[in-house]
Design an enzyme around this catalytic site. Structure first.
Site, PDB file in Angstrom:
ATOM      1  N   ASP A  31      -5.622   2.493  -3.729  1.00 10.16           N
ATOM      2  CA  ASP A  31      -6.944   2.340  -3.114  1.00 10.16           C
ATOM      3  C   ASP A  31      -7.315   3.632  -2.369  1.00 10.16           C
ATOM      4  OD1 ASP A  31      -5.064   1.952  -1.117  1.00 10.16           O
ATOM      5  OD2 ASP A  31      -6.168   0.334  -0.126  1.00 10.16           O
ATOM      6  N   ASP A  53      -0.743   1.717  -4.072  1.00  9.04           N
ATOM      7  CA  ASP A  53      -1.616   0.746  -4.756  1.00  9.04           C
ATOM      8  C   ASP A  53      -2.959   1.367  -5.147  1.00  9.04           C
ATOM      9  OD1 ASP A  53      -2.504   0.920  -2.120  1.00  9.04           O
ATOM     10  OD2 ASP A  53      -3.223  -1.146  -2.098  1.00  9.04           O
ATOM     11  N   ASP A  83      -1.911   6.683  -3.284  1.00  4.54           N
ATOM     12  CA  ASP A  83      -0.852   5.945  -2.590  1.00  4.54           C
ATOM     13  C   ASP A  83      -0.332   4.849  -3.540  1.00  4.54           C
ATOM     14  OD1 ASP A  83      -3.121   4.306  -2.464  1.00  4.54           O
ATOM     15  OD2 ASP A  83      -2.460   3.345  -0.616  1.00  4.54           O
ATOM     16  N   SER A 123       0.806  -1.211   0.000  1.00  7.56           N
ATOM     17  CA  SER A 123       0.000   0.000   0.000  1.00  7.56           C
ATOM     18  C   SER A 123       0.851   1.278   0.000  1.00  7.56           C
ATOM     19  CB  SER A 123      -0.956  -0.049   1.195  1.00  7.56           C
ATOM     20  OG  SER A 123      -1.889   0.981   1.125  1.00  7.56           O
TER      21      SER A 123
END
Ligand code: MG
Length: 438
Positions: A239, A237, A235, A97
Site C-alpha cells: 500500500d 503489502d 512495503d 504491512s
C-alpha cells in the site's frame, strides 16, 4: 471490553499477540455482524504465519454461515479493490504491512474500498468481548471459493493509464506481496524492467520490509548501475511506495505528495487531503495548481475518510501511502508507481528535475518525554498559541500553529509517554528557532 484494533487494524507478534484463537474469534465476530448469506473476500501477504491466520479467520466466518472468497497471496490494495469488484460485503487482509516477519495482523475493508472505521472495529471488539457469536446449523455453514483477482486489478489499472515511453525502471518489491502483481503489470508497457527482491519471501531476507531510505541501498545502487530513470520500492503489502531518482537519491515522501498532488490537479480541480504533519510544500503545490488543501488527523485511514466525505481528488501521507479516490480509497503503492511513470512521460523531465520545482522547506522533529501527557500538552498548547505572528491555529490532531511560511505542531503519542514536536520553515535557522521557542 478489550481493545484489539490499533491505527491500522489488529497487529502484533504471531502466537503472542495474534493467536489463531483470536483470528478465529475475529472471523466469528465479523460473520455475526454480517448477514449470513454474505461473502467475505480474504487475502494474505507473504508472511510465514499468514496461511494459518487466513484459515482461522475463514473457519470463524464459515461457521457463522458466511462464505469466503479466497484471493490468495495479494497486496492490500488489490484485496481492497477486489471487495468492490466481487461485490463482497467485506475484505479481510492478513498482513502486518511493513513490520518485521514475526508480526502479523488483520485489516478489514468495506465493499467501497474504504477501510473499516473505528466504529465498525469497535462493534467487532464488542462481540468478541461478549462471546455472543452466531453459530449456523450444519446445513447453513458458509463455503470456500477460490477467486483470481490479480488479472482484474491489472486490467483495471491498464484501462486507467496511458504510457508509451520505454523507460528503464528498477522495481524492488522487498520480497513482499507486490512481487505477484507489479512485475506482471509493468511488463504490459514497453518499459525495460529490472527486478530486485521480487520473489515472495515470508522472512524478508533481502531487505527489511519498510521501504525507508536506509533499507534501499541495493535499489539506489541498481538504479545507478543500470542507468535507470527511476526506482520503486514497496512495503510488505504494497500500500506504500518509495522512490529513488535517476541518480540513486531517495525522494522524500513530502516531495512525492507535492508532485502527485500537482499532477492530479492538472487533470481535475478539487480538494487534496493530507494529515496535519505534511510539509507546507504540499500546500504550496496545491495552491499553485488551483486546488484546495484539507488537513486531517495523522493516519491514512483519516485521509481516506476525509477524501470520501469531501469528494477529494487526491490525498496521502509522506510515508508513501497515496490515495487516488477516482480509482480506490485504499492507499495503493502499485497504482502510485504507474502514476509516477505517467507523470515522468507527460512532464518529459527527469525525476530529480521535477523535485527541484517543489518549494524547499526544512523540517525538524523532536520528542519530549513527560510523565503527564495531558498537563504537558496544555503547557505547550499555551506556548504555541502565544507565538507572535500566528495566522491560524489548527487543533484537529494535537495543536498546530501556522505562520506565513512556517508551522509548528505538537502531538501527544497515543501509546507512549512522549510528545512529538515538528517545526518546518524555509530555512534551518528559522525551524530551529521555532523548535527552541516551544
Ligand atoms: Mg503497508
Amino acid at each position: 471490553m478489550k481493545k484489539l484494533f490499533g491505527t491500522s487494524g489488529i497487529r502484533g507478534i504471531f502466537n503472542r499477540d495474534i493467536t489463531l484463537g483470536l483470528a478465529h474469534e475475529v472471523g466469528l465476530a465479523l460473520g455475526t455482524i454480517l448477514n449470513e448469506r454474505s461473502n467475505v473476500v480474504v487475502g494474505r501477504d507473504v508472511r510465514t504465519s499468514s496461511i494459518a491466520i487466513e484459515n482461522a479467520v475463514t473457519s470463524g466466518l464459515e461457521s457463522t454461515g458466511v462464505s469466503v472468497f479466497h484471493a490468495g497471496l495479494v497486496p492490500t490494495p488489490v484485496l481492497a479493490y477486489s471487495a468492490r469488484f466481487l461485490k463482497a460485503s467485506t475484505g479481510a487482509m492478513i498482513t502486518a504491512s511493513h513490520n518485521p516477519p514475526e508480526y502479523n495482523g488483520i485489516k478489514l475493508w468495506n465493499s467501497d474500498t474504504s477501510a473499516y472505521t473505528s466504529a465498525q472495529e469497535k462493534e467487532i471488539e464488542k462481540i468478541i468481548s461478549s462471546e455472543k457469536f452466531r453459530r449456523a446449523s450444519w446445513a447453513d455453514i458458509g463455503h470456500s471459493n477460490e477467486v483470481g483477482v490479480i488479472e482484474s486489478y491489472i486490467s483495471k489499472i491498464l484501462g486507467a493509464v496511458n504510457i508509451k515511453n520505454n523507460y528503464r525502471i528498477v522495481l524492488d518489491c522487498g520480497g513482499g506481496a507486490a512481487s505477484v502483481v507489479s512485475p506482471k503489470l509493468l511488463r504490459n508497457f514497453s518499459i525495460k524492467l529490472h527486478e530486485i527482491f521480487c520473489i515472495p519471501d515470508g522472512t524478508f531476507s533481502g531487505r527489511p520490509s519498510e521501504p525507508k531510505k536506509e533499507n534501499l541501498s541495493v535499489l539506489s545502487r541498481t538504479v545507478k548501475s543500470k542507468n535507470a530513470s527511476i526506482g520503486f520500492a514497496h512495503d510488505g503489502d504494497a500500500d506504500r511506495i518509495s522512490v529513488v531518482d535517476e541518480t540513486g537519491n531517495f525522494v522524500s515522501g513530502d516531495n512525492l505528495l507535492a508532485l502527485l498532488a500537482a499532477y492530479e490537479l492538472k487533470h481535475k480541480k478539487g480538494k487534496v487531503v493530507v494529515p496535519v504533519d505534511a510539509s507546507k510544500a504540499v500546500e504550496d503545490a496545491v495552491k499553485l495548481n488551483g486546488g484546495e488543501l484539507v488537513q486531517t488527523k495523522v493516519g491514512d485511514v483519516h485521509v481516506a475518510e476525509e477524501l470520501k466525505k469531501c469528494n477529494g481528488i487526491f490525498g496521502g501521507e509522506a510515508c508513501g501511502a497515496f490515495i487516488f479516490p477516482g480509482e480506490t480509497l485504499c492507499p495503493d503503492g502499485i497504482l502510485s508507481s504507474i502514476k509516477l511513470i505517467e507523470l515522468l512521460e507527460k512532464e518529459d523531465k527527469k525525476i530529480s528535475e521535477l523535485v527541484k520545482f517543489v518549494p524547499p522547506y526544512c523540517t525538524l522533529r523532536k520528542t519530549i518525554k513527560c510523565t503527564d501527557r495531558k498537563k504537558t500538552m496544555q503547557k505547550i498548547s499555551k506556548k504555541i498559541k502565544a507565538l507572535r505572528g500566528v495566522e491560524k491555529i489548527i487543533s484537529i490532531d494535537g495543536i498546530k500553529a501556522e505562520f506565513s511560511d512556517s508551522w509548528v505542531l505538537a502531538r501527544a503519542s497515543g501509546t507512549e509517554p512522549i510528545i512529538r514536536i515538528t517545526a518546518e520553515a524555509k530555512n534551518m535557522k528559522d525551524a530551529k528557532e521555532l523548535l527552541r521557542k516551544i
